[in-house]
Each structure stands twice: as structure tokens, then as C-alpha cells.
Scaffold this motif. Structure first.
Motif, PDB file in Angstrom:
ATOM      1  N   ASP A 140      32.536  35.569 -20.023  1.00 13.75           N
ATOM      2  CA  ASP A 140      32.377  36.301 -18.758  1.00 13.75           C
ATOM      3  C   ASP A 140      30.915  36.638 -18.501  1.00 13.75           C
ATOM      4  N   LEU A 141      30.204  37.048 -19.552  1.00 12.79           N
ATOM      5  CA  LEU A 141      28.775  37.358 -19.394  1.00 12.79           C
ATOM      6  C   LEU A 141      27.983  36.113 -19.026  1.00 12.79           C
ATOM      7  N   ARG A 142      28.287  34.991 -19.694  1.00  8.75           N
ATOM      8  CA  ARG A 142      27.590  33.746 -19.368  1.00  8.75           C
ATOM      9  C   ARG A 142      27.884  33.313 -17.940  1.00  8.75           C
ATOM     10  N   ARG A 143      29.158  33.449 -17.542  1.00  5.18           N
ATOM     11  CA  ARG A 143      29.531  33.057 -16.185  1.00  5.18           C
ATOM     12  C   ARG A 143      28.840  33.955 -15.163  1.00  5.18           C
ATOM     13  N   ARG A 144      28.745  35.242 -15.480  1.00  4.05           N
ATOM     14  CA  ARG A 144      28.072  36.163 -14.557  1.00  4.05           C
ATOM     15  C   ARG A 144      26.594  35.815 -14.422  1.00  4.05           C
ATOM     16  N   ASP A 145      25.960  35.492 -15.545  1.00  5.74           N
ATOM     17  CA  ASP A 145      24.556  35.096 -15.498  1.00  5.74           C
ATOM     18  C   ASP A 145      24.382  33.810 -14.690  1.00  5.74           C
ATOM     19  N   GLU A 146      25.290  32.862 -14.901  1.00  4.31           N
ATOM     20  CA  GLU A 146      25.213  31.600 -14.161  1.00  4.31           C
ATOM     21  C   GLU A 146      25.363  31.843 -12.660  1.00  4.31           C
ATOM     22  N   ARG A 147      26.261  32.752 -12.292  1.00  2.00           N
ATOM     23  CA  ARG A 147      26.470  33.023 -10.868  1.00  2.00           C
ATOM     24  C   ARG A 147      25.272  33.728 -10.252  1.00  2.00           C
ATOM     25  N   ILE A 148      24.664  34.637 -11.007  1.00  2.00           N
ATOM     26  CA  ILE A 148      23.464  35.310 -10.498  1.00  2.00           C
ATOM     27  C   ILE A 148      22.351  34.285 -10.271  1.00  2.00           C
ATOM     28  N   ARG A 149      22.172  33.384 -11.246  1.00  2.97           N
ATOM     29  CA  ARG A 149      21.159  32.333 -11.084  1.00  2.97           C
ATOM     30  C   ARG A 149      21.513  31.423  -9.906  1.00  2.97           C
ATOM     31  N   ALA A 150      22.815  31.127  -9.771  1.00  4.05           N
ATOM     32  CA  ALA A 150      23.244  30.264  -8.670  1.00  4.05           C
ATOM     33  C   ALA A 150      22.933  30.903  -7.323  1.00  4.05           C
ATOM     34  N   LEU A 151      23.243  32.193  -7.191  1.00  2.72           N
ATOM     35  CA  LEU A 151      22.953  32.891  -5.942  1.00  2.72           C
ATOM     36  C   LEU A 151      21.457  32.893  -5.642  1.00  2.72           C
ATOM     37  N   HIS A 152      20.653  33.091  -6.681  1.00  2.44           N
ATOM     38  CA  HIS A 152      19.203  33.091  -6.482  1.00  2.44           C
ATOM     39  C   HIS A 152      18.722  31.708  -6.046  1.00  2.44           C
ATOM     40  N   GLN A 153      19.233  30.665  -6.706  1.00  2.00           N
ATOM     41  CA  GLN A 153      18.822  29.311  -6.356  1.00  2.00           C
ATOM     42  C   GLN A 153      19.259  28.940  -4.937  1.00  2.00           C
ATOM     43  N   ILE A 154      20.492  29.293  -4.607  1.00  2.00           N
ATOM     44  CA  ILE A 154      20.989  28.987  -3.272  1.00  2.00           C
ATOM     45  C   ILE A 154      20.220  29.770  -2.216  1.00  2.00           C
ATOM     46  N   ASN A 155      19.943  31.040  -2.507  1.00  2.00           N
ATOM     47  CA  ASN A 155      19.186  31.857  -1.563  1.00  2.00           C
ATOM     48  C   ASN A 155      17.785  31.287  -1.345  1.00  2.00           C
ATOM     49  N   THR A 156      17.145  30.864  -2.439  1.00  2.00           N
ATOM     50  CA  THR A 156      15.815  30.262  -2.330  1.00  2.00           C
ATOM     51  C   THR A 156      15.873  28.975  -1.521  1.00  2.00           C
ATOM     52  N   LYS A 281      39.413  37.456  -9.138  1.00  2.00           N
ATOM     53  CA  LYS A 281      38.722  38.487  -8.371  1.00  2.00           C
ATOM     54  C   LYS A 281      37.208  38.279  -8.415  1.00  2.00           C
ATOM     55  N   ASP A 282      36.688  37.919  -9.600  1.00  2.00           N
ATOM     56  CA  ASP A 282      35.249  37.675  -9.728  1.00  2.00           C
ATOM     57  C   ASP A 282      34.818  36.477  -8.904  1.00  2.00           C
ATOM     58  N   GLU A 283      35.629  35.411  -8.900  1.00  2.00           N
ATOM     59  CA  GLU A 283      35.294  34.225  -8.107  1.00  2.00           C
ATOM     60  C   GLU A 283      35.259  34.555  -6.625  1.00  2.00           C
ATOM     61  N   ILE A 284      36.248  35.297  -6.165  1.00  2.00           N
ATOM     62  CA  ILE A 284      36.301  35.652  -4.745  1.00  2.00           C
ATOM     63  C   ILE A 284      35.098  36.500  -4.359  1.00  2.00           C
ATOM     64  N   GLN A 285      34.743  37.450  -5.211  1.00  2.00           N
ATOM     65  CA  GLN A 285      33.578  38.289  -4.937  1.00  2.00           C
ATOM     66  C   GLN A 285      32.299  37.450  -4.884  1.00  2.00           C
ATOM     67  N   PHE A 286      32.177  36.509  -5.828  1.00  2.00           N
ATOM     68  CA  PHE A 286      30.998  35.641  -5.864  1.00  2.00           C
ATOM     69  C   PHE A 286      30.917  34.773  -4.612  1.00  2.00           C
ATOM     70  N   LEU A 287      32.033  34.140  -4.227  1.00  2.00           N
ATOM     71  CA  LEU A 287      32.035  33.264  -3.060  1.00  2.00           C
ATOM     72  C   LEU A 287      31.826  34.053  -1.772  1.00  2.00           C
ATOM     73  N   GLU A 288      32.308  35.285  -1.736  1.00  2.00           N
ATOM     74  CA  GLU A 288      32.090  36.132  -0.566  1.00  2.00           C
ATOM     75  C   GLU A 288      30.611  36.479  -0.429  1.00  2.00           C
ATOM     76  N   THR A 289      29.952  36.746  -1.558  1.00  2.00           N
ATOM     77  CA  THR A 289      28.509  37.000  -1.538  1.00  2.00           C
ATOM     78  C   THR A 289      27.753  35.763  -1.072  1.00  2.00           C
ATOM     79  N   LEU A 290      28.187  34.597  -1.565  1.00  2.00           N
ATOM     80  CA  LEU A 290      27.567  33.346  -1.144  1.00  2.00           C
ATOM     81  C   LEU A 290      27.729  33.140   0.360  1.00  2.00           C
TER      82      LEU A 290
END
Length: 352
Positions: A140-156, A281-290
Motif C-alpha cells: 500500500d505504501l509503495r502504491r501510494r508513492d507510485e500514485r503521488i509520483r504519477a500525479l506529479h508526472q501527469i501534472n507536469t 476506495k483508494d483507486e477511486i480517490q486517485f482517479l478522481e484527483t487525476l
């Protein structure tokens, strides 16, 4: 008073003697377990059992005519399966048992030692559960880190340009790399009549996808309700009125999110999987942020397009204004020149 039920337990018994295997299973039942078990006595049978389903416990004899407990332990270790492995043997001595523990066994005991079997099984099952929870927490921690990096990369990526087609292309490239979903679509609201229009898709036939858009498609429901929509099975869900398209495209599960920026309804961002998937729930929250990031990028892109259009219109208006002033100036100068000529003639007395 609530009824006490036995604990379900899936067990592999590595044993050449059917009677010995039955005795071990009997002891497990007496110890409060409800075992479902499979007896194996060859490496092929063990491999098949391990690949066909998951197990809670492996109880193994140490020495058998055609197979050994150490070989069974090696098979389990090579498959990286974290299942408690306990030797229950009538031939194992202290030194051999120590070597077996060093090789990865979790415990050992002599056959017939009923008093020690059940406590050892309960202890190893509890420790295995702790290991699983720890491993899940790390995942879960690794997945959370990956999603944070993904959001940063996508935002950039999507803020590096204001061109809408470039924004969407960059988004899809990042989604392909970072998200395990098979297809992505974007629909946007037309500014004139506010109808939802298909804009672009990834890993879908664009012609068929545009043709299947209708008033009650999942993306339309998301746009109208302005709320996320998750559908586990597009073929059977009652809110899907035309499942033929999804069936043909092998699309099974769906998650759609509204695109909203500055309180403006822009459209929808949709994700599809080609295998049944339960969005957590975590996936939905992540995709909603995206989706929120994408909405801001689309909003900025539209503002940029509007600014370019207004600048072009202003330049066109200035050009028309210049042409008008030039024409008026020319039309006014022509009669004035004639009048000035006659005034000069009068002043000079040339007309008497």
C-alpha cells in the motif's frame, strides 16, 4: 449464546501414507479446524496443487519412497509462496530438523505428538497473517508513492502545454505507463448547446466509440449527476442500456469521473478494464484527483483558445477599422481638394 464454528483451513498434506494423512486431518478437526485438504506424494502433484489455488498450511512427512519433505520445501520456496510449512514425521532427528528449519521450514514435530500439533499450527497461522498484513502495508505504501509520483508526472506533463490535443495526448501517454487500465476516453461539453460530445479515446475503435454515445451512456450519467460512477460489469448492470458495444470491445468494468473546473461542467474522464475489476476506495480517490488535474488543464487550454480567437478577431477588427478610415479619408479628401482649388482661384482673382 452464539454457536462456535470450526476455523476453515486449506491444507496440503505431503504424505505417501493415506492413513497417516487421515490421522493428521483428524487431529486438526479435533483441534477446532475445518480442513479442506489434498494429499500429494510427488513433485508434479505438489506443483499442480500450488498453482491451482491458494493454501493456508502445508504439513509434510520428511522421508517418502519417491519424494522427500526437503524437495517439497524447495518447491514451495522456489515459487515464493508464503505458507506455513511444518514437518510432521516419524523419522526426523534433531540435526535434520535444524537443517530443515534453516532451509525455510517453520516448525517440525514427531508423528503422534497431538499436544504440540495444534498450538504449532495456530502459532504459524497467526504469524503468517502478521506477515501478510505487513506485506500488504508495504504494498500500500509503495502504491501510494507510485500514485503521488504519477500525479506529479501527469501534472507536469499536462501543464507544459496549453494546446488541448497535446494535453490529451500527454495524458494518455502517462496513463498507459502508470495505470493498469485497458482503455480511456474523454468527452467534453459543447459550449453552445451543452451537449456531451466524444473527443478522444485510447485503445478503442474511435468510430465505433463515437457511434455508441447516447443519452443514457455511463459517461452521460456521470456528466448529468456530476458524481463518479463505478460499474463492475457493463454487460449485466441495469444502467447500461447498450451493452453490445462493450461486449464487442471486451470492456468489462468501468469508472467514470466528471471534469469540473472553476465550477464549470467540462465533460467526463472514463476508464475501462478488459477483466472484471473492483475499483477500491483508494483507486477511486486517485482517479478522481487525476480527473481534477485534467479538468484544470482542459479549462486552461480552452481559455488559451478563447484568448487566441479573441486576439485574432481583434486584429481583424483593427484591420477593418484601418481600411474604413483609409476609405473615409480618401473620400473626404477628394471633394475638399476640388473646393480648395476653387478658393485659390477666387483668391487670385482669376475668375474676375
Amino acid at each position: 449464546m452464539s454457536e462456535v464454528t470450526d476455523t476453515p483451513l486449506r491444507v496440503i498434506v505431503v504424505e505417501d501414507s493415506e492413513d497417516d494423512a487421515a490421522l493428521v486431518i483428524r487431529d486438526l478437526r479435533r483441534g477446532g479446524f475445518d480442513p479442506i485438504y489434498e494429499r500429494v506424494e510427488t513433485v508434479e502433484a505438489l506443483n499442480r496443487a500450488l498453482t491451482e489455488q491458494s493454501w493456508d498450511l502445508i504439513l509434510s512427512d520428511y522421508s517418502m519412497p519417491h519424494f522427500s519433505g526437503i524437495e517439497a520445501l524447495r518447491v514451495v520456496r522456489e515459487m515464493a509462496i508464503d505458507v506455513p510449512f511444518i514437518f510432521v514425521s516419524g523419522t526426523i532427528d534433531e540435526d535434520t530438523a535444524v537443517n530443515a528449519m534453516k532451509a525455510g521450514a517453520h516448525d517440525y514435530m514427531m508423528k503422534g505428538n497431538k499436544k504440540r500439533l495444534i498450538p504449532a499450527v495456530r502459532r504459524e497461522l497467526a504469524e503468517a497473517e502478521i506477515r501478510r498484513q505487513r506485506e500488504q502495508g508495504q504494498k500500500d505504501l509503495r502504491r501510494r508513492d507510485e500514485r503521488i509520483r504519477a500525479l506529479h508526472q501527469i501534472n507536469t506533463a499536462i501543464t507544459s502545454t496549453l494546446d488541448l490535443s497535446s494535453v490529451l495526448e500527454l495524458l494518455f501517454e502517462k496513463v498507459d505507463l502508470l495505470l493498469p487500465y485497458s482503455a480511456v476516453t474523454v468527452t467534453l461539453s459543447d459550449k453552445m448547446d451543452h451537449l456531451l460530445e466524444p473527443v478522444t479515446s485510447r485503445h478503442l475503435d474511435p468510430t465505433e466509440w463515437r457511434g455508441q454515445q447516447e443519452d443514457h451512456s455511463p459517461s452521460t450519467i456521470v456528466f448529468e449527476t456530476q458524481a463518479p460512477l463505478v460499474i463492475r460489469n457493463l454487460d449485466t448492470d441495469p444502467c447500461v442500456r447498450r451493452p453490445e458495444f462493450y461486449r464487442k470491445q471486451s470492456l468489462v468494468s468501468y469508472a467514470g469521473f466528471p471534469l469540473i473546473a472553476k465550477k464549470q461542467k467540462l465533460g467526463t474522464l472514463s476508464f475501462y478494464t478488459r477483466a472484471e475489476h473492483e475499483f477500491t476506495k483508494d483507486e477511486i480517490q486517485f482517479l478522481e484527483t487525476l480527473a481534477g488535474q485534467v479538468a484544470v488543464a482542459i479549462h486552461n487550454s480552452r481559455l488559451y483558445d478563447e484568448t487566441k480567437y479573441q486576439a485574432a478577431e481583434l486584429e481583424k477588427a483593427n484591420e477593418v477599422k484601418s481600411q474604413f478610415l483609409s476609405l473615409i479619408s480618401h473620400e473626404l479628401r477628394t471633394p475638399l481638394n476640388v473646393m480648395m482649388g476653387y478658393v485659390e482661384l477666387v483668391q487670385e482673382g482669376m475668375l474676375g
